[in-house]
Design an enzyme around this catalytic site. Sequence first.
Site, PDB file in Angstrom:
ATOM      1  N   TYR A   1       0.830  -1.210   0.000  1.00  0.00           N
ATOM      2  CA  TYR A   1       0.000   0.000   0.000  1.00  0.00           C
ATOM      3  C   TYR A   1       0.868   1.264   0.000  1.00  0.00           C
ATOM      4  O   TYR A   1       0.614   2.212  -0.753  1.00  0.00           O
ATOM      5  CB  TYR A   1      -0.911  -0.041   1.226  1.00  0.00           C
ATOM      6  CG  TYR A   1      -1.807   1.152   1.407  1.00  0.00           C
ATOM      7  CD1 TYR A   1      -2.903   1.367   0.583  1.00  0.00           C
ATOM      8  CD2 TYR A   1      -1.570   2.056   2.444  1.00  0.00           C
ATOM      9  CE1 TYR A   1      -3.746   2.460   0.768  1.00  0.00           C
ATOM     10  CE2 TYR A   1      -2.399   3.142   2.642  1.00  0.00           C
ATOM     11  CZ  TYR A   1      -3.485   3.336   1.802  1.00  0.00           C
ATOM     12  OH  TYR A   1      -4.312   4.425   1.993  1.00  0.00           O
TER      13      TYR A   1
ATOM     14  N   LYS B   1       0.901   4.068  -2.947  1.00  0.00           N
ATOM     15  CA  LYS B   1       0.540   5.461  -2.672  1.00  0.00           C
ATOM     16  C   LYS B   1       1.696   6.416  -2.945  1.00  0.00           C
ATOM     17  O   LYS B   1       1.478   7.566  -3.363  1.00  0.00           O
ATOM     18  CB  LYS B   1       0.058   5.593  -1.224  1.00  0.00           C
ATOM     19  CG  LYS B   1      -1.302   4.944  -0.966  1.00  0.00           C
ATOM     20  CD  LYS B   1      -2.378   5.499  -1.878  1.00  0.00           C
ATOM     21  CE  LYS B   1      -3.771   5.095  -1.472  1.00  0.00           C
ATOM     22  NZ  LYS B   1      -4.801   5.597  -2.425  1.00  0.00           N
TER      23      LYS B   1
END
Length: 307
Positions: A174, A178
Amino acid sequence: MDGRRGLCAGRVVVVTGAGRGLGRAHARAFAAEGARVVVNDLGVGLDGAPDADSPAVRVVAEIRAAGGEAVAHGGDVATNEGAASLVRTAVETYGGLDTLVGNAGFLRDRMLVNLAEDDWDAVIRVHLKGHFLPLKHAAGYWRAEAKAGRTPVARVVHTSSGAGLLGSVGQGNYSAAKAGILGLTLVAAAELGRYGVQVNAIAPVARTRMTEAVFAETMAVPEGPGSAFDAMAPENVSPVVVWLGSAACSGVSGRVFEVEGGRVTVMEGWRRGPGAERGGRWGVREVGETMLKLVARAEPPGAVYGA
């Protein structure tokens, strides 16, 4: 809801991952400001598995019940055809596209030594590829408009995270996705400005299905007298997104904004700190001694979430 004189009156806005949480709040906020909204949501669970209901259709019904205009799109924006059909839906339904908000995503958290390749690929695909492909097709539309002499006043708002800015323990996939979105945002802002497109990103902190486990201890809804403001409500983030998606933010591009509760912060990212120049190739020991001195003079890095 009467958005005829709203900040986004007449604009056509696409919001991905808009069936729940932040995306739903953004879609409703845009509609309240007069935008015609394409509500995209694949309708999957938190881990990416298919979900039986259709949250996008429910959000469209909410917007229409309040007097706004919206249409649902259920395609997978991490596929080329899904992203292309998303842009086509906006153009064919409302005659154009003015604003793209990238928000789709889900989690498969593991510590790095336990992180399976499939879990890495799935999160990178939905977050990073799911931002790239809608951007690519929207940019193609805006470039064609500009070349035809109809230079748009176009806006893109991407959704990053504090995990992308600082890292987050147990979220290597993640955090990488991002962080990648931030890099994509900077490149897009530089490349697309000539076509009338401004591109920015947000790093929101809010209560969603994705964050409820991460912020479990700090996400309680206030209760009692004087507690009307819920600092973790997704709706707190939407005013920033709506403004960035409007014509009013002229001149603001290539920026990242952290949004939490009633606070908004311009994030300044990687900048050159202390440096040293030798005028030739360094020796290993010499460069090591110099680097230790540079690190001692530099600002310490921000704390990784969960460390």
